[in-house]
Design a protein around this motif. Structure first.
Motif, PDB file in Angstrom:
ATOM      1  N   LYS A 188      29.469 -20.920  -8.032  1.00 42.03           N
ATOM      2  CA  LYS A 188      29.085 -21.017  -6.665  1.00 42.03           C
ATOM      3  C   LYS A 188      29.694 -19.971  -5.606  1.00 42.03           C
ATOM      4  N   LEU A 220      24.475 -23.274 -10.655  1.00 42.18           N
ATOM      5  CA  LEU A 220      25.776 -22.935 -10.199  1.00 42.18           C
ATOM      6  C   LEU A 220      26.800 -23.924 -10.395  1.00 42.18           C
ATOM      7  N   GLU A 222      30.932 -25.293  -9.944  1.00 40.71           N
ATOM      8  CA  GLU A 222      31.859 -25.193  -8.901  1.00 40.71           C
ATOM      9  C   GLU A 222      32.662 -23.886  -8.955  1.00 40.71           C
TER      10      GLU A 222
END
Length: 341
Positions: A188, A220, A222
Protein backbone atom coordinates in the motif's frame (compact mmCIF):
# COMPACT_ATOMS: atom_id res chain seq x y z
CA UNK A 1 61.99 8.61 25.55
CA UNK A 2 58.95 8.60 23.29
CA UNK A 3 59.66 7.41 19.75
CA UNK A 4 59.05 10.12 17.13
CA UNK A 5 56.40 9.30 14.56
CA UNK A 6 57.59 9.13 10.97
CA UNK A 7 56.65 12.07 8.77
CA UNK A 8 56.07 12.44 5.03
CA UNK A 9 59.48 14.11 4.85
CA UNK A 10 61.09 10.94 6.27
CA UNK A 11 59.26 8.81 3.68
CA UNK A 12 60.34 11.17 0.89
CA UNK A 13 64.01 10.86 1.85
CA UNK A 14 63.87 7.05 2.06
CA UNK A 15 61.93 6.69 -1.21
CA UNK A 16 64.07 9.26 -3.01
CA UNK A 17 61.14 11.45 -4.03
CA UNK A 18 59.77 14.86 -3.13
CA UNK A 19 57.45 15.36 -0.16
CA UNK A 20 54.63 16.37 -2.51
CA UNK A 21 55.05 13.05 -4.36
CA UNK A 22 54.53 11.23 -1.08
CA UNK A 23 51.25 13.06 -0.57
CA UNK A 24 50.13 12.37 -4.13
CA UNK A 25 50.99 8.68 -3.78
CA UNK A 26 48.22 8.30 -1.22
CA UNK A 27 45.70 10.00 -3.50
CA UNK A 28 44.22 7.35 -5.88
CA UNK A 29 43.29 10.12 -8.35
CA UNK A 30 46.83 11.49 -8.69
CA UNK A 31 48.80 10.88 -11.87
CA UNK A 32 52.07 9.28 -10.86
CA UNK A 33 53.67 6.07 -12.06
CA UNK A 34 52.77 2.84 -10.32
CA UNK A 35 56.44 2.12 -9.71
CA UNK A 36 56.85 5.43 -7.83
CA UNK A 37 53.67 4.85 -5.85
CA UNK A 38 54.84 1.38 -4.76
CA UNK A 39 58.28 2.74 -3.80
CA UNK A 40 56.60 5.32 -1.57
CA UNK A 41 54.30 2.67 -0.05
CA UNK A 42 57.30 0.43 0.71
CA UNK A 43 59.15 3.29 2.42
CA UNK A 44 56.05 4.24 4.40
CA UNK A 45 55.56 0.67 5.60
CA UNK A 46 59.22 0.36 6.61
CA UNK A 47 59.02 3.58 8.65
CA UNK A 48 55.56 2.89 10.06
CA UNK A 49 54.22 6.06 8.47
CA UNK A 50 50.46 6.69 8.68
CA UNK A 51 48.81 9.32 6.53
CA UNK A 52 47.03 12.07 8.49
CA UNK A 53 43.43 11.65 7.33
CA UNK A 54 42.20 14.66 9.28
CA UNK A 55 44.76 16.96 7.66
CA UNK A 56 44.04 15.50 4.22
CA UNK A 57 40.32 16.14 4.73
CA UNK A 58 40.98 19.78 5.65
CA UNK A 59 43.14 20.30 2.55
CA UNK A 60 40.71 18.64 0.12
CA UNK A 61 37.56 19.91 1.86
CA UNK A 62 36.25 16.32 1.73
CA UNK A 63 37.09 13.00 3.35
CA UNK A 64 37.36 9.51 1.87
CA UNK A 65 34.01 8.63 3.47
CA UNK A 66 30.93 7.79 1.41
CA UNK A 67 27.55 7.89 3.12
CA UNK A 68 25.18 4.99 2.38
CA UNK A 69 21.68 6.02 3.41
CA UNK A 70 18.90 3.47 3.86
CA UNK A 71 15.58 3.20 5.66
CA UNK A 72 15.72 -0.03 7.63
CA UNK A 73 17.08 -3.42 6.63
CA UNK A 74 13.98 -5.57 7.05
CA UNK A 75 13.70 -5.93 3.27
CA UNK A 76 16.11 -8.76 2.31
CA UNK A 77 17.02 -7.18 -1.02
CA UNK A 78 17.92 -3.91 0.67
CA UNK A 79 20.25 -5.78 3.03
CA UNK A 80 21.87 -7.72 0.20
CA UNK A 81 22.26 -4.59 -1.90
CA UNK A 82 23.78 -2.61 0.97
CA UNK A 83 26.42 -5.31 1.38
CA UNK A 84 27.27 -5.06 -2.34
CA UNK A 85 27.54 -1.27 -2.05
CA UNK A 86 29.88 -1.53 0.93
CA UNK A 87 32.16 -3.89 -1.00
CA UNK A 88 32.23 -1.65 -4.08
CA UNK A 89 32.97 1.50 -2.07
CA UNK A 90 35.86 -0.27 -0.32
CA UNK A 91 37.19 -1.63 -3.61
CA UNK A 92 37.54 1.97 -4.82
CA UNK A 93 39.72 2.91 -1.83
CA UNK A 94 36.93 4.78 -0.05
CA UNK A 95 35.27 4.08 3.28
CA UNK A 96 31.53 3.47 3.67
CA UNK A 97 29.51 5.06 6.46
CA UNK A 98 25.99 3.61 6.81
CA UNK A 99 23.09 5.73 8.02
CA UNK A 100 19.65 4.27 8.84
CA UNK A 101 16.95 6.95 8.57
CA UNK A 102 13.98 4.77 9.49
CA UNK A 103 13.57 6.61 12.81
CA UNK A 104 11.83 9.84 11.83
CA UNK A 105 12.48 11.45 15.24
CA UNK A 106 16.27 11.33 14.95
CA UNK A 107 16.76 12.07 11.23
CA UNK A 108 17.77 15.74 11.70
CA UNK A 109 20.37 14.87 14.33
CA UNK A 110 21.78 12.00 12.25
CA UNK A 111 21.94 14.12 9.10
CA UNK A 112 23.76 16.92 10.91
CA UNK A 113 26.30 14.44 12.27
CA UNK A 114 26.90 12.82 8.90
CA UNK A 115 27.34 16.13 7.06
CA UNK A 116 30.06 17.16 9.53
CA UNK A 117 32.29 14.35 8.21
CA UNK A 118 32.76 16.24 4.91
CA UNK A 119 31.70 13.22 2.91
CA UNK A 120 32.92 12.64 -0.64
CA UNK A 121 29.37 11.76 -1.56
CA UNK A 122 26.17 10.00 -0.57
CA UNK A 123 24.34 7.05 -2.13
CA UNK A 124 20.68 6.85 -1.12
CA UNK A 125 19.43 3.30 -1.58
CA UNK A 126 16.04 2.00 -2.57
CA UNK A 127 13.28 2.22 -0.01
CA UNK A 128 11.45 5.24 1.28
CA UNK A 129 13.89 7.74 2.85
CA UNK A 130 12.32 11.19 2.48
CA UNK A 131 13.38 13.21 -0.54
CA UNK A 132 14.35 15.97 1.92
CA UNK A 133 17.31 13.82 2.96
CA UNK A 134 18.87 13.99 -0.48
CA UNK A 135 18.16 17.70 -0.73
CA UNK A 136 19.90 18.31 2.61
CA UNK A 137 23.15 16.81 1.32
CA UNK A 138 22.89 18.65 -2.00
CA UNK A 139 22.46 21.99 -0.15
CA UNK A 140 25.78 21.32 1.56
CA UNK A 141 27.53 20.64 -1.75
CA UNK A 142 27.73 16.88 -1.21
CA UNK A 143 27.16 14.82 -4.40
CA UNK A 144 24.15 12.51 -4.23
CA UNK A 145 23.46 9.32 -6.18
CA UNK A 146 19.92 7.95 -5.95
CA UNK A 147 19.22 4.25 -6.47
CA UNK A 148 15.69 3.27 -7.55
CA UNK A 149 14.44 6.77 -6.83
CA UNK A 150 13.01 9.57 -8.99
CA UNK A 151 13.17 12.87 -7.09
CA UNK A 152 16.00 15.43 -7.52
CA UNK A 153 16.42 14.33 -11.13
CA UNK A 154 17.66 17.83 -11.95
CA UNK A 155 20.18 17.86 -9.08
CA UNK A 156 21.34 14.30 -8.37
CA UNK A 157 22.59 11.37 -10.41
CA UNK A 158 20.21 8.41 -10.64
CA UNK A 159 20.83 4.69 -11.10
CA UNK A 160 17.68 2.59 -11.38
CA UNK A 161 16.68 -0.88 -12.30
CA UNK A 162 14.44 -0.72 -15.37
CA UNK A 163 11.51 -1.27 -13.02
CA UNK A 164 8.83 -0.70 -15.63
CA UNK A 165 10.63 -3.15 -17.89
CA UNK A 166 10.74 -5.67 -15.03
CA UNK A 167 6.95 -5.58 -14.78
CA UNK A 168 6.62 -5.99 -18.53
CA UNK A 169 8.93 -9.03 -18.45
CA UNK A 170 6.67 -10.71 -15.88
CA UNK A 171 3.54 -9.95 -17.90
CA UNK A 172 5.12 -11.33 -21.07
CA UNK A 173 6.10 -14.53 -19.26
CA UNK A 174 2.52 -15.11 -18.13
CA UNK A 175 1.23 -14.47 -21.64
CA UNK A 176 3.67 -16.99 -23.09
CA UNK A 177 2.51 -19.54 -20.49
CA UNK A 178 -1.12 -19.10 -21.49
CA UNK A 179 -2.24 -17.40 -18.26
CA UNK A 180 -5.35 -15.26 -18.69
CA UNK A 181 -6.50 -14.22 -15.19
CA UNK A 182 -3.69 -12.22 -13.64
CA UNK A 183 -3.00 -10.29 -10.44
CA UNK A 184 -0.16 -7.90 -9.59
CA UNK A 185 0.58 -7.34 -5.90
CA UNK A 186 2.44 -4.44 -4.28
CA UNK A 187 2.51 -2.74 -0.87
CA UNK A 188 0.00 0.00 0.00
CA UNK A 189 2.78 2.41 0.88
CA UNK A 190 4.09 3.35 -2.55
CA UNK A 191 7.74 3.03 -3.41
CA UNK A 192 9.08 4.09 -6.78
CA UNK A 193 10.26 0.61 -7.75
CA UNK A 194 7.03 -1.21 -6.85
CA UNK A 195 4.77 1.39 -8.45
CA UNK A 196 6.77 1.27 -11.68
CA UNK A 197 6.84 -2.53 -11.73
CA UNK A 198 3.06 -2.67 -11.36
CA UNK A 199 2.69 0.01 -14.03
CA UNK A 200 4.93 -1.87 -16.45
CA UNK A 201 3.00 -5.08 -15.83
CA UNK A 202 -0.41 -3.53 -16.49
CA UNK A 203 0.76 -1.39 -19.42
CA UNK A 204 2.14 -4.44 -21.20
CA UNK A 205 -1.24 -6.16 -20.83
CA UNK A 206 -3.39 -3.12 -21.65
CA UNK A 207 -4.25 -4.01 -25.25
CA UNK A 208 -5.04 -7.61 -24.30
CA UNK A 209 -7.28 -6.40 -21.48
CA UNK A 210 -9.11 -4.03 -23.81
CA UNK A 211 -9.71 -6.91 -26.24
CA UNK A 212 -11.08 -9.08 -23.41
CA UNK A 213 -8.34 -11.62 -23.99
CA UNK A 214 -7.23 -11.55 -20.36
CA UNK A 215 -8.13 -10.05 -16.97
CA UNK A 216 -5.61 -8.23 -14.78
CA UNK A 217 -6.13 -6.75 -11.33
CA UNK A 218 -3.88 -4.81 -8.95
CA UNK A 219 -4.04 -5.88 -5.29
CA UNK A 220 -2.44 -3.94 -2.43
CA UNK A 221 -1.07 -5.67 0.68
CA UNK A 222 -0.25 -3.88 3.93
CA UNK A 223 3.55 -3.77 3.61
CA UNK A 224 6.34 -5.21 1.50
CA UNK A 225 6.94 -8.01 4.00
CA UNK A 226 6.72 -11.78 4.19
CA UNK A 227 3.84 -11.49 6.67
CA UNK A 228 1.84 -9.30 4.30
CA UNK A 229 2.31 -11.87 1.55
CA UNK A 230 1.07 -14.57 3.91
CA UNK A 231 -1.98 -12.51 4.86
CA UNK A 232 -2.95 -11.49 1.33
CA UNK A 233 -3.00 -15.11 0.14
CA UNK A 234 -6.46 -15.75 1.58
CA UNK A 235 -7.93 -12.78 -0.33
CA UNK A 236 -6.35 -13.86 -3.60
CA UNK A 237 -6.97 -17.60 -3.41
CA UNK A 238 -10.56 -17.48 -2.14
CA UNK A 239 -11.78 -14.87 -4.61
CA UNK A 240 -14.61 -15.78 -6.96
CA UNK A 241 -12.29 -15.56 -9.93
CA UNK A 242 -9.12 -17.19 -8.61
CA UNK A 243 -6.16 -16.07 -10.71
CA UNK A 244 -3.93 -18.39 -12.69
CA UNK A 245 -0.97 -16.00 -12.48
CA UNK A 246 0.26 -13.67 -9.72
CA UNK A 247 3.11 -11.18 -10.03
CA UNK A 248 4.56 -9.90 -6.76
CA UNK A 249 6.56 -6.68 -6.97
CA UNK A 250 8.88 -8.05 -4.25
CA UNK A 251 10.13 -11.61 -3.71
CA UNK A 252 9.63 -11.34 0.04
CA UNK A 253 5.86 -10.92 -0.39
CA UNK A 254 5.76 -13.83 -2.83
CA UNK A 255 7.47 -16.17 -0.36
CA UNK A 256 4.86 -15.38 2.30
CA UNK A 257 2.11 -16.05 -0.24
CA UNK A 258 3.60 -19.41 -1.21
CA UNK A 259 3.76 -20.57 2.40
CA UNK A 260 0.15 -19.52 3.06
CA UNK A 261 -1.02 -21.22 -0.15
CA UNK A 262 0.17 -24.56 1.23
CA UNK A 263 -2.41 -24.18 4.01
CA UNK A 264 -5.24 -22.85 1.85
CA UNK A 265 -5.29 -24.98 -1.31
CA UNK A 266 -4.04 -28.35 -2.49
CA UNK A 267 -0.70 -28.84 -4.20
CA UNK A 268 -2.54 -29.76 -7.39
CA UNK A 269 -4.52 -26.51 -7.31
CA UNK A 270 -1.33 -24.56 -6.68
CA UNK A 271 0.34 -26.12 -9.70
CA UNK A 272 -2.21 -24.37 -11.93
CA UNK A 273 -1.23 -20.93 -10.56
CA UNK A 274 1.91 -19.32 -11.87
CA UNK A 275 3.84 -17.08 -9.44
CA UNK A 276 6.56 -14.57 -10.32
CA UNK A 277 8.46 -12.41 -7.85
CA UNK A 278 10.91 -9.57 -8.37
CA UNK A 279 14.49 -8.97 -7.09
CA UNK A 280 15.90 -12.53 -6.90
CA UNK A 281 16.79 -12.39 -3.20
CA UNK A 282 18.61 -15.35 -1.65
CA UNK A 283 15.35 -16.68 -0.16
CA UNK A 284 13.80 -16.96 -3.64
CA UNK A 285 16.52 -19.45 -4.57
CA UNK A 286 15.80 -21.74 -1.61
CA UNK A 287 14.29 -25.07 -2.69
CA UNK A 288 11.34 -24.46 -0.36
CA UNK A 289 10.26 -21.63 -2.70
CA UNK A 290 12.21 -22.07 -5.97
CA UNK A 291 10.58 -18.84 -7.08
CA UNK A 292 10.49 -17.72 -10.68
CA UNK A 293 11.50 -14.08 -10.47
CA UNK A 294 12.64 -10.99 -12.31
CA UNK A 295 16.24 -10.51 -11.24
CA UNK A 296 17.47 -7.15 -10.03
CA UNK A 297 21.26 -7.43 -10.58
CA UNK A 298 22.47 -6.02 -7.27
CA UNK A 299 26.19 -6.27 -8.01
CA UNK A 300 25.82 -4.47 -11.35
CA UNK A 301 23.66 -1.73 -9.81
CA UNK A 302 26.11 -1.25 -6.92
CA UNK A 303 29.03 -0.94 -9.36
CA UNK A 304 27.08 1.57 -11.45
CA UNK A 305 26.13 3.65 -8.39
CA UNK A 306 29.70 3.87 -7.09
CA UNK A 307 31.13 4.58 -10.55
CA UNK A 308 28.54 7.31 -11.03
CA UNK A 309 29.69 8.92 -7.78
CA UNK A 310 33.34 8.71 -8.86
CA UNK A 311 32.44 10.35 -12.18
CA UNK A 312 30.64 13.14 -10.31
CA UNK A 313 33.74 13.77 -8.16
CA UNK A 314 35.90 13.88 -11.29
CA UNK A 315 33.49 16.08 -13.26
CA UNK A 316 31.56 18.06 -10.63
CA UNK A 317 29.92 20.48 -13.07
CA UNK A 318 28.61 17.92 -15.55
CA UNK A 319 24.85 17.50 -16.01
CA UNK A 320 23.14 14.94 -13.73
CA UNK A 321 23.01 11.48 -15.27
CA UNK A 322 20.26 8.88 -15.28
CA UNK A 323 21.00 5.21 -15.89
CA UNK A 324 18.61 2.25 -16.16
CA UNK A 325 19.93 -1.29 -15.57
CA UNK A 326 18.05 -4.03 -17.50
CA UNK A 327 16.17 -6.75 -15.59
CA UNK A 328 16.22 -10.47 -16.40
CA UNK A 329 13.65 -13.24 -15.89
CA UNK A 330 14.89 -16.26 -13.94
CA UNK A 331 12.66 -19.31 -14.48
CA UNK A 332 12.17 -21.70 -11.57
CA UNK A 333 9.40 -24.07 -10.52
CA UNK A 334 6.64 -21.53 -9.66
CA UNK A 335 6.31 -20.78 -13.40
CA UNK A 336 7.94 -23.24 -15.72
CA UNK A 337 9.62 -22.02 -18.86
CA UNK A 338 7.29 -22.60 -21.84
CA UNK A 339 8.31 -25.40 -24.16
CA UNK A 340 9.09 -24.04 -27.62
CA UNK A 341 9.35 -25.97 -30.85
Amino acid sequence: MTKRNATSADVAILAGVSQSTVSRSFDPDSRISEATRQRVFAAAEKLGYQINKAAQTMIKKRSDLVGLVTAGLEDPFRSEFLHKLIVEVQNCGLRPMVMDVSNQQTIDEELHGLIQYQLSGVIITSGTPSENIGKAFIRHGIPVVLVNRTEHSDEADIVNLDNEGAGAIAAEAFMKSGKTNLVVVRAKKPSFSSVMRAKGFLNYLASHINNDEIQATEVLCETGSYDSGYQIADKILTSQHKPDGVFFCMDHIACGFLDAAKQLITAKEMQSIGVIGCDDIALARFKAYDLTTVKQPSTEIAKAAVQTLLNRLKYPTSAPSKQAIPAELIYRSTLAKPITD
